[in-house]
Design a protein around this motif. Structure first.
Motif: not given
Length: 450
Positions: A427-450
């Motif tokens: 998730x850390x690398x993914x957040x860096x690639x996507x240009x978003x914070x780790x917290x935002x990524x974690x929220x999106x993962x939960x939101x989308x059920x990934x």
């Protein structure tokens, strides 16, 4: 790690404090419970403490080379072992994997990469447990030791095999090439009262047309040029057992009539003989052709078609049961690596997803052959996306992320899913690639059920 689950213990053995601290800190931040030690001798006391993973340097005080791996696997066979070496050494890596190590890393160890390898190892162990459990269930309930798949289509097939196995009914197995029709025939035989007798396969497409009759029914001495002795045919050889006739759509019309007579009367006549011989054979036939269409075209006898199709078992192509691909891949990796004596133990997330996205026109046979080609040429423990044949990787590259009609939310979900897939779930690398914070990524993962 998933919130609310017990923290997995990771035993770290490294005589360099900086490296040990870096690995320990990163694992702790990822939700693991690291146990750090610089001495292998004192570390072994933790092996009985429920350690899930052991990360050890290969050359630590008083313990040399693969002895570290051997000791760990002897005293904690349940634990995953990842070895670290100061110098790249292919021979040492292969030896370590043969002793039971899951992976091999060289220094300096990237803590993010270590977390990724641990997650891969845990995923593999869960998959291996699922395969073992599935095989046990199938063996106990159905007797289908060699068939792999847990999809609804395969479960339905297993039940039909179980129901038809102990009858005398003729079975027609249909499906594309490479779907496993012979495995179905052997499973029917294994579950029947004939299981202690022979199950004999014959492929009509592999035998010259002039020899098929002799192969099926046998011949008398002098029946034709070269017939120097009486020969028993497959029908007689399979008496009291099962005869599996593959590619039955290749039989020429004259032989179809003789086969029909053998099925209905349970008698055969050797080539060159005028005497009928009784046979007691369970017949299972298979084809990858549309026999109903061949009947319409006059290429296959209608009466034989319906005589064979007392029970029809249809095998789904692999593209229609993609949920089974992960199980099949792990099953074949274990089987092929053992036979070829190769260190390959797993496949990374990106490579597996690419294999799932491929259409597999050659079905399970193509999947197995593809894996074998990669494994025999590999001295690495894990198959990566770069190892895949170009026709598979190119197929995946041609799949567009954005398709007409997708909502912005769907596009965002797909971008996140593919990035996580690319980083192996990091998730850390993914957040860096996507240009978003780790917290935002974690929220999106939960939101989308990934």
């Amino acid at each position: 790690m998933i919130d609310g689950t017990p923290k997995l213990k990771v035993l770290l053995i490294d005589d360099q404090p900086d490296s040990l601290n870096a690995m320990s800190s990163r694992l702790e931040s990822e939700g693991y419970a690291p146990i750090a030690t610089s001495d292998a001798q004192s570390a072994w006391q933790h092996l009985d403490d429920g350690v899930a993973v052991v990360v050890t340097e290969l050359d630590v005080a008083k313990t040399k080379g693969v002895e570290v791996v051997r000791f760990a696997k002897q005293h904690a066979p349940h634990a995953i072992v990842i070895v670290v070496s100061a110098e790249p050494d292919i021979g040492l890596a292969v030896a370590a994997v043969r002793e039971g190590a899951f992976d091999y890393l060289t220094k300096p160890v990237d803590p993010s990469d270590l977390v990724h390898r641990i997650e891969m190892a845990l995923s593999r162990r869960r998959m291996a447990a699922e395969i073992a459990s599935l095989h046990l269930q199938l063996n106990e309930k159905h007797g289908l030791q060699n068939m792999v798949g847990n999809s609804p289509a395969m479960r339905s097939l297993y039940e039909k095999i179980r129901l038809v196995a102990d009858t005398r009914s003729t079975v027609l197995v249909t499906g594309e090439s490479g779907t496993g029709k012979e495995l179905v025939a052997r499973s029917i035989h294994h579950l029947s009262k004939r299981k202690n007798e022979s199950c004999i396969p014959i492929n009509c497409a592999a035998i010259p047309e002039t020899l098929v009759e002799s192969e099926l029914f046998g011949h008398e001495k002098g029946a034709f040029t070269g017939a120097t002795d009486r020969k028993q045919g497959f029908f007689e050889a399979a008496t009291k057992g099962t005869l599996f006739i593959d590619e039955i759509g290749e039989l020429e019309l004259g032989l179809q009539a003789k086969l029909l007579r053998a099925i209905e009367n349970r008698t055969i006549m050797r080539v060159g003989s005028t005497k009928e011989t009784s046979v007691d054979v369970r017949l299972v036939a298979a084809t990858n052709r549309d026999l109903a269409e061949h009947v319409k075209n006059g290429h296959f006898r209608e009466d034989l078609f319906y005589r064979l199709k007392v029970v029809e078992l249809k095998l789904p192509p692999l593209r229609q049961r993609k949920e089974d691909i992960a199980l099949l891949v792990q099953h074949f990796i274990a089987e092929i690596s053992a036979d070829a004596e190769r260190p390959v133990r797993d496949i990374d997330t990106e490579a597996l997803e690419m294999m799932k996205n491929y259409s597999w026109p050659g079905n399970v046979r193509e999947l197995r052959n593809t894996l074998e080609g990669m494994i025999v040429l590999s001295m690495k423990p894990v198959i990566e996306a770069s190892d895949l044949p170009t026709h598979i990787s190119n197929h995946n590259e041609s799949q567009a992320i954005i398709k007409p009609g997708m909502t912005m939310s769907e596009i965002e979900k797909e971008a996140i899913r593919r990035t996580l897939q690319h980083t192996g779930g990091n998730r850390t690398k993914s957040a860096e690639i996507l240009g978003i914070s780790l917290r935002t990524l974690q929220r999106k993962v939960k939101e989308f059920g990934l």
